[in-house]
Design an enzyme around this catalytic site. Structure first.
Site, PDB file in Angstrom:
ATOM      1  N   LYS A 192       0.833  -1.208   0.000  1.00 47.18           N
ATOM      2  CA  LYS A 192       0.000   0.000   0.000  1.00 47.18           C
ATOM      3  C   LYS A 192       0.867   1.257   0.000  1.00 47.18           C
TER       4      LYS A 192
ATOM      5  N   GLY B 211       8.643 -22.012  16.653  1.00 46.03           N
ATOM      6  CA  GLY B 211       7.795 -22.787  17.553  1.00 46.03           C
ATOM      7  C   GLY B 211       7.326 -24.065  16.869  1.00 46.03           C
TER       8      GLY B 211
ATOM      9  N   ALA C 279      -3.410 -12.639 -12.871  1.00 48.00           N
ATOM     10  CA  ALA C 279      -4.140 -11.359 -12.780  1.00 48.00           C
ATOM     11  C   ALA C 279      -5.050 -11.412 -11.563  1.00 48.00           C
TER      12      ALA C 279
ATOM     13  N   VAL D  16      -5.193 -10.588  -7.151  1.00 47.83           N
ATOM     14  CA  VAL D  16      -5.069  -9.338  -6.398  1.00 47.83           C
ATOM     15  C   VAL D  16      -3.634  -8.816  -6.423  1.00 47.83           C
TER      16      VAL D  16
ATOM     17  N   VAL E  52       1.061 -20.093 -18.267  1.00 45.10           N
ATOM     18  CA  VAL E  52       2.516 -20.114 -18.414  1.00 45.10           C
ATOM     19  C   VAL E  52       3.020 -21.554 -18.312  1.00 45.10           C
TER      20      VAL E  52
ATOM     21  N   GLY F 253      -0.966 -17.151  -6.535  1.00 43.87           N
ATOM     22  CA  GLY F 253      -1.662 -17.623  -5.343  1.00 43.87           C
ATOM     23  C   GLY F 253      -0.707 -17.893  -4.191  1.00 43.87           C
ATOM     24  N   ARG F 254      -1.287 -18.183  -3.026  1.00 46.69           N
ATOM     25  CA  ARG F 254      -0.511 -18.509  -1.835  1.00 46.69           C
ATOM     26  C   ARG F 254      -1.029 -19.815  -1.253  1.00 46.69           C
TER      27      ARG F 254
ATOM     28  N   ASP G 247      -4.371 -17.424   7.559  1.00 51.25           N
ATOM     29  CA  ASP G 247      -4.091 -17.991   6.236  1.00 51.25           C
ATOM     30  C   ASP G 247      -3.812 -19.492   6.275  1.00 51.25           C
TER      31      ASP G 247
ATOM     32  N   HIS H 156     -23.282  15.612   2.518  1.00 52.31           N
ATOM     33  CA  HIS H 156     -23.052  16.097   1.164  1.00 52.31           C
ATOM     34  C   HIS H 156     -21.998  17.191   1.188  1.00 52.31           C
TER      35      HIS H 156
HETATM   36  P1  FAD Z   1       1.153 -14.360   8.067  1.00 56.30           P
HETATM   37  O1  FAD Z   1       0.984 -12.917   7.934  1.00 56.30           O
HETATM   38  O2  FAD Z   1       1.801 -15.108   6.958  1.00 56.30           O
HETATM   39  O3  FAD Z   1       1.952 -14.583   9.432  1.00 56.30           O
HETATM   40  C1  FAD Z   1       2.358 -15.842   9.858  1.00 56.30           C
HETATM   41  C2  FAD Z   1       3.550 -15.657  10.771  1.00 56.30           C
HETATM   42  O4  FAD Z   1       3.838 -16.905  11.386  1.00 56.30           O
HETATM   43  C3  FAD Z   1       4.814 -15.229  10.045  1.00 56.30           C
HETATM   44  O5  FAD Z   1       5.343 -14.092  10.659  1.00 56.30           O
HETATM   45  C4  FAD Z   1       5.750 -16.426  10.182  1.00 56.30           C
HETATM   46  O6  FAD Z   1       7.106 -16.031  10.359  1.00 56.30           O
HETATM   47  C5  FAD Z   1       5.235 -17.057  11.460  1.00 56.30           C
HETATM   48  N1  FAD Z   1       5.505 -18.495  11.568  1.00 56.30           N
HETATM   49  C6  FAD Z   1       5.108 -19.485  10.740  1.00 56.30           C
HETATM   50  N2  FAD Z   1       5.479 -20.691  11.225  1.00 56.30           N
HETATM   51  C7  FAD Z   1       6.124 -20.445  12.383  1.00 56.30           C
HETATM   52  C8  FAD Z   1       6.746 -21.273  13.347  1.00 56.30           C
HETATM   53  N3  FAD Z   1       6.741 -22.610  13.241  1.00 56.30           N
HETATM   54  N4  FAD Z   1       7.341 -20.696  14.410  1.00 56.30           N
HETATM   55  C9  FAD Z   1       7.342 -19.334  14.563  1.00 56.30           C
HETATM   56  N5  FAD Z   1       6.752 -18.500  13.681  1.00 56.30           N
HETATM   57  C10 FAD Z   1       6.151 -19.055  12.616  1.00 56.30           C
HETATM   58  N6  FAD Z   1      -4.525  -8.956   2.903  1.00 56.30           N
HETATM   59  C11 FAD Z   1      -5.431  -7.982   3.129  1.00 56.30           C
HETATM   60  O7  FAD Z   1      -6.418  -8.202   3.851  1.00 56.30           O
HETATM   61  N7  FAD Z   1      -5.270  -6.740   2.590  1.00 56.30           N
HETATM   62  C12 FAD Z   1      -4.216  -6.437   1.795  1.00 56.30           C
HETATM   63  O8  FAD Z   1      -4.104  -5.310   1.325  1.00 56.30           O
HETATM   64  C13 FAD Z   1      -3.268  -7.445   1.530  1.00 56.30           C
HETATM   65  N8  FAD Z   1      -2.198  -7.197   0.741  1.00 56.30           N
HETATM   66  C14 FAD Z   1      -1.286  -8.174   0.530  1.00 56.30           C
HETATM   67  C15 FAD Z   1      -0.209  -7.894  -0.319  1.00 56.30           C
HETATM   68  C16 FAD Z   1       0.737  -8.867  -0.577  1.00 56.30           C
HETATM   69  C17 FAD Z   1       1.896  -8.555  -1.493  1.00 56.30           C
HETATM   70  C18 FAD Z   1       0.616 -10.144   0.047  1.00 56.30           C
HETATM   71  C19 FAD Z   1       1.649 -11.200  -0.187  1.00 56.30           C
HETATM   72  C20 FAD Z   1      -0.451 -10.429   0.871  1.00 56.30           C
HETATM   73  C21 FAD Z   1      -1.416  -9.454   1.121  1.00 56.30           C
HETATM   74  N9  FAD Z   1      -2.526  -9.704   1.916  1.00 56.30           N
HETATM   75  C22 FAD Z   1      -3.460  -8.719   2.126  1.00 56.30           C
HETATM   76  C23 FAD Z   1      -2.744 -11.009   2.566  1.00 56.30           C
HETATM   77  C24 FAD Z   1      -2.296 -10.926   4.044  1.00 56.30           C
HETATM   78  O9  FAD Z   1      -0.942 -10.561   4.077  1.00 56.30           O
HETATM   79  C25 FAD Z   1      -2.516 -12.259   4.726  1.00 56.30           C
HETATM   80  O10 FAD Z   1      -3.865 -12.651   4.583  1.00 56.30           O
HETATM   81  C26 FAD Z   1      -2.173 -12.159   6.200  1.00 56.30           C
HETATM   82  O11 FAD Z   1      -0.846 -11.760   6.382  1.00 56.30           O
HETATM   83  C27 FAD Z   1      -2.424 -13.503   6.900  1.00 56.30           C
HETATM   84  O12 FAD Z   1      -2.096 -13.386   8.251  1.00 56.30           O
HETATM   85  P2  FAD Z   1      -1.554 -14.650   9.073  1.00 56.30           P
HETATM   86  O13 FAD Z   1      -1.205 -14.119  10.413  1.00 56.30           O
HETATM   87  O14 FAD Z   1      -2.494 -15.752   8.962  1.00 56.30           O
HETATM   88  O15 FAD Z   1      -0.241 -15.097   8.321  1.00 56.30           O
HETATM   89  P1  NAD Z   2      -4.898 -14.979  -6.491  1.00 57.07           P
HETATM   90  O1  NAD Z   2      -5.459 -16.300  -6.198  1.00 57.07           O
HETATM   91  O2  NAD Z   2      -5.687 -13.747  -6.181  1.00 57.07           O
HETATM   92  O3  NAD Z   2      -4.518 -14.896  -8.046  1.00 57.07           O
HETATM   93  C1  NAD Z   2      -3.659 -15.816  -8.677  1.00 57.07           C
HETATM   94  C2  NAD Z   2      -3.975 -15.854 -10.156  1.00 57.07           C
HETATM   95  O4  NAD Z   2      -2.932 -16.539 -10.831  1.00 57.07           O
HETATM   96  C3  NAD Z   2      -5.272 -16.594 -10.459  1.00 57.07           C
HETATM   97  O5  NAD Z   2      -6.137 -15.738 -11.189  1.00 57.07           O
HETATM   98  C4  NAD Z   2      -4.820 -17.809 -11.261  1.00 57.07           C
HETATM   99  O6  NAD Z   2      -5.743 -18.185 -12.240  1.00 57.07           O
HETATM  100  C5  NAD Z   2      -3.505 -17.324 -11.876  1.00 57.07           C
HETATM  101  N1  NAD Z   2      -2.559 -18.393 -12.248  1.00 57.07           N
HETATM  102  C6  NAD Z   2      -2.190 -19.459 -11.481  1.00 57.07           C
HETATM  103  N2  NAD Z   2      -1.293 -20.231 -12.165  1.00 57.07           N
HETATM  104  C7  NAD Z   2      -1.085 -19.628 -13.363  1.00 57.07           C
HETATM  105  C8  NAD Z   2      -0.284 -19.938 -14.507  1.00 57.07           C
HETATM  106  N3  NAD Z   2       0.512 -21.023 -14.568  1.00 57.07           N
HETATM  107  N4  NAD Z   2      -0.305 -19.104 -15.569  1.00 57.07           N
HETATM  108  C9  NAD Z   2      -1.095 -17.996 -15.537  1.00 57.07           C
HETATM  109  N5  NAD Z   2      -1.888 -17.666 -14.487  1.00 57.07           N
HETATM  110  C10 NAD Z   2      -1.880 -18.462 -13.412  1.00 57.07           C
HETATM  111  O7  NAD Z   2      -3.479 -14.954  -5.744  1.00 57.07           O
HETATM  112  P2  NAD Z   2      -2.437 -13.779  -5.508  1.00 57.07           P
HETATM  113  O8  NAD Z   2      -2.734 -12.603  -6.358  1.00 57.07           O
HETATM  114  O9  NAD Z   2      -1.112 -14.434  -5.600  1.00 57.07           O
HETATM  115  O10 NAD Z   2      -2.731 -13.395  -4.001  1.00 57.07           O
HETATM  116  C11 NAD Z   2      -2.583 -14.376  -2.958  1.00 57.07           C
HETATM  117  C12 NAD Z   2      -3.479 -14.061  -1.810  1.00 57.07           C
HETATM  118  O11 NAD Z   2      -3.092 -12.871  -1.149  1.00 57.07           O
HETATM  119  C13 NAD Z   2      -4.918 -13.909  -2.243  1.00 57.07           C
HETATM  120  O12 NAD Z   2      -5.682 -14.903  -1.603  1.00 57.07           O
HETATM  121  C14 NAD Z   2      -5.339 -12.563  -1.780  1.00 57.07           C
HETATM  122  O13 NAD Z   2      -6.558 -12.596  -1.100  1.00 57.07           O
HETATM  123  C15 NAD Z   2      -4.235 -12.097  -0.838  1.00 57.07           C
HETATM  124  N6  NAD Z   2      -3.984 -10.674  -1.130  1.00 57.07           N
HETATM  125  C16 NAD Z   2      -4.956  -9.786  -0.811  1.00 57.07           C
HETATM  126  C17 NAD Z   2      -4.791  -8.460  -1.131  1.00 57.07           C
HETATM  127  C18 NAD Z   2      -5.866  -7.501  -0.796  1.00 57.07           C
HETATM  128  O14 NAD Z   2      -6.721  -7.839   0.014  1.00 57.07           O
HETATM  129  N7  NAD Z   2      -5.879  -6.314  -1.372  1.00 57.07           N
HETATM  130  C19 NAD Z   2      -3.649  -8.031  -1.798  1.00 57.07           C
HETATM  131  C20 NAD Z   2      -2.696  -8.978  -2.131  1.00 57.07           C
HETATM  132  C21 NAD Z   2      -2.878 -10.307  -1.779  1.00 57.07           C
END
Ligand code: FAD
Ligand code: NAD
Length: 475
Positions: A58, A122, A189, A191, A245, A278-279, A319, A451
């Site tokens: 962001k 952990g 394509a 998020v 791909v 994806g993740r 997650d 407004h």
């Molecule tokens: P995580 O944030 O992945 O945290 C898990 C933590 O657990 C990590 O710090 C890791 O080090 C720790 N951990 C794991 N295993 C162990 C272990 N065995 N011992 C000790 N520590 C451990 N979501 C939104 O809602 N809005 C957004 O705008 C948004 N933007 C994003 C942009 C990007 C580029 C990405 C990649 C993700 C984005 N997301 C967004 C998704 C969001 O980041 C995740 O949904 C969120 O972080 C999930 O929270 P979590 O705590 O479950 O996992």
């Molecule tokens: P996503 O699931 O949103 O999109 C992945 C895309 O990649 C899909 O549309 C899929 O069809 C495509 N794809 C997969 N394999 C492919 C291939 N071989 N060739 C071409 N296309 C392919 O996943 P993301 O964008 O990686 O985001 C991961 C997660 O992080 C999401 O679940 C999202 O909710 C979270 N996130 C959220 C935000 C937000 O809330 N603003 C921002 C970033 C990430």
């Protein structure tokens, strides 16, 4: 003897750290363990979201949008500047400062609510015991009445395009680029692809996004997706649908990408490639044998609707469990579990989790899409209000997109709200609240909106559902 706590949380991201804070607020003794390390080697709480996800993305979206607006809109406002140029090092420094302040803030929050923060790894052992490995490699055993697993997720690595820095990058790498690539490829394509593709496009890259699915933003309301596609095309994002791909190889300083589409095998040469496909839940080294915690077929920790695993006193949130991978969903699950453990009420309403894509225009929705409502067979009505008819949006030079509200024909229940336009991510909060309280579209219609504000668009969309909009023509 094992050090004992009421609650141990493994993972300090948006699921784990709020769980720990709420447990502390509930007067429980609590430890939160996190192993996250930043490139400087330092440990940090905050997980993906604060260190490598929501917050840094962001920060860069904001900076790059300002560059775009300075170039394209300032003159319209009558503001004269010289040529606008980008100091990427300063932009990245600002972003890193925001990340640091955010993650350090968690240490202060932990202190205030009596949470013991432990930097290291952990591992859950049978019987609600946890093996903790500290930064120096030393191990000790902890025990708790309840353990909350919040280990998060990691990017999916494609066999066809394995990560190879500095050329083939995951989303974290894509946030850390120190030069604007001339040609940038993005796989996916979704998020991340759209948000990070937008950042680098605004900063000057030629961006090509390859998406395997034939439909753009298949998870969103398709009227909204079509509007979004039109804007992204205008911004110069080259989004190729139905493009799967099949290979990506680094060759010298470029990446040769091969993909299959309806016409056959295609190729693309880029300077950097972001894989945003994806993740997946992260559970490596988390569970010792015999804990009783199970994974589902997708590798997520199996839980019930209250995030209980199959093992007594062991919970899992965020997650690493089923459901959308979003920070706010993770937070609510963490808080719910900490309250349930303390014997309080706790519930997550999975039907009202908002989704936001922070592109320009912003995209946000809650509830069902029109396609889903149609498929359900329930008679419905739709109200759409274009931001072109909003005085505030026009004054902001942001009169793009619309707010759309879908309500049931029979009892007027709000079924879904979909917004593409300025501050959509903020505006959706009103719709979430309305749906949380089971409001009807008439309730929204009778609610006074200041407004001129953008929020009037939501009000007018509700009115439009009954063909009673005042500021736009009812269709
Ligand atoms: P995580 O944030 O992945 O945290 C898990 C933590 O657990 C990590 O710090 C890791 O080090 C720790 N951990 C794991 N295993 C162990 C272990 N065995 N011992 C000790 N520590 C451990 N979501 C939104 O809602 N809005 C957004 O705008 C948004 N933007 C994003 C942009 C990007 C580029 C990405 C990649 C993700 C984005 N997301 C967004 C998704 C969001 O980041 C995740 O949904 C969120 O972080 C999930 O929270 P979590 O705590 O479950 O996992
Ligand atoms: P996503 O699931 O949103 O999109 C992945 C895309 O990649 C899909 O549309 C899929 O069809 C495509 N794809 C997969 N394999 C492919 C291939 N071989 N060739 C071409 N296309 C392919 O996943 P993301 O964008 O990686 O985001 C991961 C997660 O992080 C999401 O679940 C999202 O909710 C979270 N996130 C959220 C935000 C937000 O809330 N603003 C921002 C970033 C990430």
């Amino acid at each position: 003897m094992a050090e004992a706590f009421d609650v141990i949380v493994i993972g300090g991201g948006p699921a784990g750290y709020p769980a720990a804070i709420r447990a502390g607020q509930n007067k429980l003794s609590v430890a939160c363990i996190d192993q996250w390390r930043n490139p400087d080697g330092g440990y940090a709480f905050g997980g993906t979201c604060l260190n490598a996800g929501c917050i840094p993305s962001k920060a860069l979206l904001e900076s790059s949008e300002l560059v775009h607006r300075a170039r394209e809109e300032f003159a319209l406002h009558g503001i004269k500047t010289g040529p606008v140029s980008v100091d990427l090092a300063q932009m990245q420094k600002r972003k890193s400062g925001i990340v640091k302040a955010s993650t350090q803030g968690i240490n202060a929050l932990f202190k205030a609510s009596g949470v013991t923060g432990l930097a290291g790894h952990g591992r859950l052992l049978p019987g609600r015991r946890v093996e903790f490995t500290g930064a120096d490699g030393s191990k000790r055993e902890l025990s708790a009445k309840h353990v909350i697993l919040a280990s998060g997720s990691v990017p999916v690595e494609l066999k066809a395009a394995p990560f190879k820095a500095p050329h083939i990058l995951d989303s974290w790498g894509a946030l850390e680029l120190d030069a604007v690539p001339k040609r940038l490829g993005v796989i996916g394509a979704g998020v991340i692809g759209l948000e990070l593709g937008s950042v680098w496009r605004r900063l000057g890259s030629e961006v090509t996004v390859l998406e395997a699915l034939p439909e753009f933003l298949a998870i969103a309301d398709q009227q909204l997706a079509k509007e979004a596609a039109r804007h992204f095309k205008k911004q110069g994002l080259d989004i190729r649908l139905g493009a799967r791909v099949s290979a990506a190889k680094v060759s010298g300083d470029v990446v040769e990408v091969t993909y299959e589409d309806a016409k056959g095998t295609q190729s693309l040469t880029v300077d950097r490639l972001i894989v945003a496909a994806g993740r997946r839940a992260f559970t490596a080294e988390l569970l010792a044998a015999g804990t009783g915690v199970e994974l589902d077929e997708r590798g997520c920790i199996k839980v019930d609707e209250h995030c209980r695993t199959g093992a007594e006193g062991v919970w899992a949130v965020g997650d690493c469990v089923r459901g959308p991978m979003l920070a706010h969903k993770s937070k609510e699950e963490g808080v719910m579990v900490a309250d349930l453990i303390a014997g309080r009420y706790g519930e997550v309403n999975y039907k009202t989790i908002p989704s936001v894509i922070y592109t320009a225009p912003e995209i946000a929705w809650v509830g069902l899409t029109e396609e889903q409502v149609k498929a359900s067979g329930r008679p419905y009505k739709v109200g759409v209000f274009p931001f072109l008819a909003s005085g505030r949006a026009r004054a902001m030079e942001q009169a793009q997109g619309f707010a759309k509200l879908i309500a049931a024909q029979d009892d007027d229940e709000i079924l879904g709200v979909h917004i593409i336009g300025p501050m959509a991510g903020e505006l959706i909060a009103e719709a979430v609240l309305a749906m949380e309280y089971c409001a009807s579209s008439e309730d929204l219609q009778r609610t006074i909106h200041a407004h001129p504000t953008l929020s009037e668009a939501v009000h007018e969309a509700a009115l439009a559902a009954d063909k009673r909009a005042i500021d736009s023509i009812n269709r």
